[in-house]
Design a protein around this motif. Structure first.
Motif, PDB file in Angstrom:
ATOM      1  N   PRO A   1       0.836  -1.213   0.000  1.00 29.82           N
ATOM      2  CA  PRO A   1       0.000   0.000   0.000  1.00 29.82           C
ATOM      3  C   PRO A   1       0.871   1.265   0.000  1.00 29.82           C
ATOM      4  O   PRO A   1       1.952   1.265   0.581  1.00 29.82           O
ATOM      5  CB  PRO A   1      -0.793  -0.099   1.308  1.00 29.82           C
ATOM      6  N   ILE A   2       0.350   2.301  -0.639  1.00 28.74           N
ATOM      7  CA  ILE A   2       1.117   3.551  -0.772  1.00 28.74           C
ATOM      8  C   ILE A   2       0.386   4.690  -0.057  1.00 28.74           C
ATOM      9  O   ILE A   2      -0.783   4.961  -0.346  1.00 28.74           O
ATOM     10  CB  ILE A   2       1.275   3.923  -2.259  1.00 28.74           C
ATOM     11  N   VAL A   3       1.108   5.338   0.861  1.00 23.13           N
ATOM     12  CA  VAL A   3       0.587   6.547   1.515  1.00 23.13           C
ATOM     13  C   VAL A   3       1.372   7.737   0.952  1.00 23.13           C
ATOM     14  O   VAL A   3       2.598   7.763   1.025  1.00 23.13           O
ATOM     15  CB  VAL A   3       0.796   6.501   3.053  1.00 23.13           C
ATOM     16  N   CYS A   4       0.663   8.677   0.365  1.00 22.54           N
ATOM     17  CA  CYS A   4       1.327   9.842  -0.218  1.00 22.54           C
ATOM     18  C   CYS A   4       0.709  11.092   0.430  1.00 22.54           C
ATOM     19  O   CYS A   4      -0.429  11.441   0.127  1.00 22.54           O
ATOM     20  CB  CYS A   4       1.112   9.830  -1.738  1.00 22.54           C
ATOM     21  N   ASN A   5       1.462  11.694   1.321  1.00 23.53           N
ATOM     22  CA  ASN A   5       0.890  12.793   2.124  1.00 23.53           C
ATOM     23  C   ASN A   5       0.962  14.131   1.395  1.00 23.53           C
ATOM     24  O   ASN A   5       1.864  14.941   1.627  1.00 23.53           O
ATOM     25  CB  ASN A   5       1.600  12.877   3.472  1.00 23.53           C
ATOM     26  N   LEU A   6       0.017  14.345   0.513  1.00 26.38           N
ATOM     27  CA  LEU A   6      -0.120  15.631  -0.169  1.00 26.38           C
ATOM     28  C   LEU A   6      -1.161  16.432   0.596  1.00 26.38           C
ATOM     29  O   LEU A   6      -2.271  15.961   0.813  1.00 26.38           O
ATOM     30  CB  LEU A   6      -0.577  15.407  -1.610  1.00 26.38           C
ATOM     31  N   LEU A   7      -0.808  17.627   1.023  1.00 26.88           N
ATOM     32  CA  LEU A   7      -1.753  18.458   1.773  1.00 26.88           C
ATOM     33  C   LEU A   7      -2.025  19.765   1.034  1.00 26.88           C
ATOM     34  O   LEU A   7      -3.031  19.918   0.367  1.00 26.88           O
ATOM     35  CB  LEU A   7      -1.212  18.733   3.180  1.00 26.88           C
ATOM     36  N   ASP A   8      -1.086  20.707   1.141  1.00 24.13           N
ATOM     37  CA  ASP A   8      -1.292  22.045   0.571  1.00 24.13           C
ATOM     38  C   ASP A   8      -1.460  22.007  -0.951  1.00 24.13           C
ATOM     39  O   ASP A   8      -2.019  22.931  -1.546  1.00 24.13           O
ATOM     40  CB  ASP A   8      -0.116  22.959   0.928  1.00 24.13           C
ATOM     41  N   GLN A   9      -0.986  20.939  -1.569  1.00 27.95           N
ATOM     42  CA  GLN A   9      -1.094  20.805  -3.030  1.00 27.95           C
ATOM     43  C   GLN A   9      -2.550  20.809  -3.487  1.00 27.95           C
ATOM     44  O   GLN A   9      -2.851  21.123  -4.643  1.00 27.95           O
ATOM     45  CB  GLN A   9      -0.428  19.505  -3.504  1.00 27.95           C
ATOM     46  N   GLY A  10      -3.467  20.449  -2.551  1.00 28.81           N
ATOM     47  CA  GLY A  10      -4.887  20.432  -2.898  1.00 28.81           C
ATOM     48  C   GLY A  10      -5.391  21.803  -3.314  1.00 28.81           C
ATOM     49  O   GLY A  10      -6.295  21.923  -4.148  1.00 28.81           O
ATOM     50  N   ALA A  11      -4.816  22.864  -2.752  1.00 29.20           N
ATOM     51  CA  ALA A  11      -5.223  24.222  -3.110  1.00 29.20           C
ATOM     52  C   ALA A  11      -4.954  24.474  -4.597  1.00 29.20           C
ATOM     53  O   ALA A  11      -5.778  25.053  -5.308  1.00 29.20           O
ATOM     54  CB  ALA A  11      -4.466  25.235  -2.248  1.00 29.20           C
ATOM     55  N   ARG A  12      -3.802  24.006  -5.044  1.00 27.82           N
ATOM     56  CA  ARG A  12      -3.411  24.161  -6.459  1.00 27.82           C
ATOM     57  C   ARG A  12      -4.405  23.425  -7.357  1.00 27.82           C
ATOM     58  O   ARG A  12      -4.786  23.907  -8.412  1.00 27.82           O
ATOM     59  CB  ARG A  12      -2.002  23.607  -6.632  1.00 27.82           C
ATOM     60  N   GLU A  13      -4.806  22.238  -6.909  1.00 26.48           N
ATOM     61  CA  GLU A  13      -5.757  21.445  -7.694  1.00 26.48           C
ATOM     62  C   GLU A  13      -7.066  22.194  -7.920  1.00 26.48           C
ATOM     63  O   GLU A  13      -7.700  22.090  -8.969  1.00 26.48           O
ATOM     64  CB  GLU A  13      -6.081  20.129  -6.981  1.00 26.48           C
ATOM     65  N   LEU A  14      -7.467  22.937  -6.883  1.00 28.22           N
ATOM     66  CA  LEU A  14      -8.754  23.633  -6.958  1.00 28.22           C
ATOM     67  C   LEU A  14      -8.614  25.082  -7.431  1.00 28.22           C
ATOM     68  O   LEU A  14      -9.614  25.799  -7.549  1.00 28.22           O
ATOM     69  CB  LEU A  14      -9.428  23.627  -5.574  1.00 28.22           C
ATOM     70  N   GLY A  15      -7.386  25.510  -7.683  1.00 24.14           N
ATOM     71  CA  GLY A  15      -7.163  26.887  -8.119  1.00 24.14           C
ATOM     72  C   GLY A  15      -7.469  27.906  -7.036  1.00 24.14           C
ATOM     73  O   GLY A  15      -7.896  29.024  -7.319  1.00 24.14           O
ATOM     74  N   LEU A  16      -7.228  27.517  -5.789  1.00 26.39           N
ATOM     75  CA  LEU A  16      -7.503  28.415  -4.662  1.00 26.39           C
ATOM     76  C   LEU A  16      -6.199  28.794  -3.962  1.00 26.39           C
ATOM     77  O   LEU A  16      -5.198  28.082  -4.071  1.00 26.39           O
ATOM     78  CB  LEU A  16      -8.414  27.713  -3.641  1.00 26.39           C
ATOM     79  N   SER A  17      -6.251  29.906  -3.222  1.00 25.37           N
ATOM     80  CA  SER A  17      -5.109  30.217  -2.354  1.00 25.37           C
ATOM     81  C   SER A  17      -5.153  29.227  -1.184  1.00 25.37           C
ATOM     82  O   SER A  17      -6.210  28.621  -0.916  1.00 25.37           O
ATOM     83  CB  SER A  17      -5.212  31.644  -1.823  1.00 25.37           C
ATOM     84  N   ILE A  18      -4.038  29.097  -0.493  1.00 22.44           N
ATOM     85  CA  ILE A  18      -4.017  28.168   0.647  1.00 22.44           C
ATOM     86  C   ILE A  18      -4.994  28.633   1.728  1.00 22.44           C
ATOM     87  O   ILE A  18      -5.669  27.810   2.359  1.00 22.44           O
ATOM     88  CB  ILE A  18      -2.571  27.998   1.150  1.00 22.44           C
ATOM     89  N   LEU A  19      -5.105  29.933   1.906  1.00 19.92           N
ATOM     90  CA  LEU A  19      -6.049  30.479   2.893  1.00 19.92           C
ATOM     91  C   LEU A  19      -7.497  30.101   2.529  1.00 19.92           C
ATOM     92  O   LEU A  19      -8.258  29.620   3.383  1.00 19.92           O
ATOM     93  CB  LEU A  19      -5.903  32.003   2.969  1.00 19.92           C
ATOM     94  N   GLU A  20      -7.850  30.289   1.258  1.00 15.64           N
ATOM     95  CA  GLU A  20      -9.217  29.938   0.825  1.00 15.64           C
ATOM     96  C   GLU A  20      -9.447  28.428   0.949  1.00 15.64           C
ATOM     97  O   GLU A  20     -10.499  27.974   1.390  1.00 15.64           O
ATOM     98  CB  GLU A  20      -9.428  30.331  -0.642  1.00 15.64           C
TER      99      GLU A  20
END
Lengths: 225, 349
Positions: B21-40
């Motif tokens: 099994p693979i655990v890939c801890n992507l967190l802040d990258q989700g903002a980029r996916e949604l085109g949002l600032s990290i704050l938003e």
């Protein structure tokens, strides 16, 4: 004081550091002074060797922990500050370092440990605090006549970001200051990536706080040569 | 082909999944996916859930991470200022504890969901649980009581207190943090977290020596997990080396899964833990910023080889920095899938 007694004092001091026992370490220092060691002997034959044992293994071959580094540095700073005014002659300042954490970084522990190590080795240190703007590093270094800028970063984005060491390098270049000032960096990201210090524009990096004085001494020599 | 949940299930019941099994801890990258600032992005649990779902779908790893950023725990405990960056995790900008009297004033709400930020987090976990439909485990993340004070008062002052400060004051603070940790575990589980990642960097061998770990940190690990038990808990290194403390935690706290530091040796960890614990071996993900796909491939292969020999193995990352290019994340997961397959003759544990 005989060599045997010196060794006993140093051993007791190292044992206290190893156990992160601050009260114990300070007690050894006081007993050494009460027993006739001069302030210079205490700093150069007890405090500094204690710090240097942090490089590569301490008393045993166990991993040296951050808490041991923290304590050794804290005691070094406190004792050195107290004893330098009591030295027979004013010690020669080895160089001047301005130090702070990079812009956006609020983690001050590494910087604090490094400051203690530098002060014990007779470097003058100007602490700029945490979350320091790149312009402030350069302005303050010029104002106090420092040879070295120290930038600590605990997070990757504050180490590699555009307002971190890269911008400090850019400012030095733009202002024609690269011959007068060197940059040293430190902190967790550099320990996971041995070339990162070059990529952010630094001249050197310190893996542990205890080895920083040696590296800074080299950078100061480069600037002064 | 197994789902992520089936892979974890197989490992946890002592079996062999089709691949590691693979655990890939992507967190802040989700903002980029949604085109949002990290704050938003972090303002709404719905955003974070959407970001996590899209990233898992895009890269193909096996878990969903129900976490915003570590400093959120400090917010729930009273931190009034969080510093947001454009390219990294939010930071604590206000220390809750500046004097001993502040420790006495700390308050843990009976219901953590009363706090609006925590409510966003549990909303996110609930959505992930629903959308996962049992195919991928949802990870909830908590900071151990022994490490939480570092976010409330700063690492230096906390080290000073636990090493050489007033023991009564230290224990009072730890009591409060342990209560918070325990309530958090309950709330995250109730929201839908399948596994709890228990993060304790200050207890690691990077921070304190083994003697201090046994004296100061271990009793609080036991305490934190007392109410809910160690089942489904993963001990996470938090950036420090943990091999020297594994055997003690296994014996006294009963945790069954350990997420190593990249500098912890996998073979040594297996020898220390015996055969009945899971091990997550981690890649040095800071290097993923500039490694070539070939270098990533070689590193993953090396880790997988050691992991498959050790058995009971999960492949993982630490907290992936934002600066890692997308193609390197793809290369990482592709290599982990390629080298993670178990040959039929290989017995997992």
């Amino acid at each position: 004081m005989s060599e045997g007694i010196d060794k006993q004092i140093l051993d007791s001091y190292l044992t206290a550091l190893f156990d992160t026992d601050k009260a114990g370490a300070l007690r050894v220092v006081q007993e050494a002074l009460d027993g006739g060691l001069t302030p210079e002997q205490v700093v150069f034959e007890v405090i500094i060797p204690g710090m240097e044992r942090m490089i590569g293994g301490m008393i045993s071959d166990n991993l040296v922990t951050l808490s041991q580094h923290f304590l050794a540095s804290q005691i070094a700073e406190e004792v050195t500050d107290r004893l330098i005014p009591l030295f027979a002659t004013v010690p020669e300042v080895q160089g001047h370092v301005v130090i702070g954490t990079s812009h956006g970084d609020f983690h001050g522990l590494g910087k604090k440990i490094v400051i203690g190590c530098l002060k014990a080795r007779m470097f003058q240190v100007t602490d700029l605090g945490i979350n320091v703007a790149p312009e402030k590093f350069v302005d303050q270094a010029l104002e106090v006549g420092a040879e070295v800028i120290g930038i600590s970063s605990m997070m990757v984005h504050t180490a590699t970001g555009e307002r971190g060491p890269k911008r400090v390098r850019q400012l030095l270049r733009e202002q024609g200051l690269e011959d007068r000032l060197r940059i040293i960096v430190g902190g967790a990201p550099y320990r996971f990536h041995e070339n990162l210090f070059r990529e952010v524009g630094a001249d050197a990096w310190g893996d542990t706080a205890a080895e920083v004085p040696g590296i800074v001494a080299r950078l100061v020599r480069e600037v002064r040569s | 082909m197994m789902t992520g949940m089936e892979r974890f299930g197989a490992l946890m019941s002592g079996g062999t999944p089709d691949r590691v099994p693979i655990v890939c801890n992507l967190l802040d990258q989700g903002a980029r996916e949604l085109g949002l600032s990290i704050l938003e992005y972090y303002s709404r649990g719905e955003h974070v859930a959407e970001g996590q779902l899209r990233m898992r779908e895009k890269y193909g790893y096996d878990t969903l991470t129900g976490m915003f950023y570590s400093a959120l725990e400090a917010e729930v405990m009273g931190c009034r200022n969080i510093i947001y960056a454009d390219d990294g995790p939010p930071n604590v900008g206000h220390l809750v504890i500046n004097a001993p009297r502040d420790i006495k004033r700390l308050h843990v709400p009976d219901d953590l969901n009363e706090h609006p930020r925590f409510r966003e987090l549990t909303t996110c976990i609930g959505l992930l649980k629903k959308e996962a439909q049992g195919r991928f485990p949802v990870l909830g993340v908590v900071t151990a009581s022994f490490s939480l004070p570092a976010m409330l008062m700063g690492v230096g002052p906390w080290m000073e207190l636990f090493l050489n400060g007033d023991p009564a004051l230290r224990d009072e603070l730890l009591e409060t943090c342990s209560l918070f940790c325990s309530r958090q575990i309950a709330a995250l589980r109730e929201a839908g977290a399948d596994l709890i990642v228990y993060v304790d960097p200050l207890a690691s061998a990077t921070f304190i020596q083994l003697k201090k770990f046994r004296e100061l940190a271990l009793p609080w690990i036991i305490r934190d997990l007392e109410a809910h038990g160690p089942a489904g808990v993963i001990f996470f290194n938090g950036g420090g080396r943990i091999n020297p403390i594994l055997a003690d935690i296994r014996e006294h706290a009963g945790i069954g899964a350990y997420y190593l530091n990249p500098y912890d040796d996998i073979t040594e960890a297996r020898a220390l833990l015996g055969s009945n614990s899971l091990i997550a071996g981690t890649i040095n993900d800071i290097r993923l910023i500039d490694w070539s796909p070939d270098e990533i491939e070689r590193e993953v292969e090396k880790i997988m080889l050691a992991g498959k020999r050790a058995g009971g193995f999960i492949f993982g990352t630490l907290l992936m920095p934002c600066g890692i290019p997308e193609e390197n994340i793809r290369a990482l997961v592709a290599a982990a899938i390629r080298h993670g397959h178990h040959a039929e003759s290989v017995v997992c544990r």
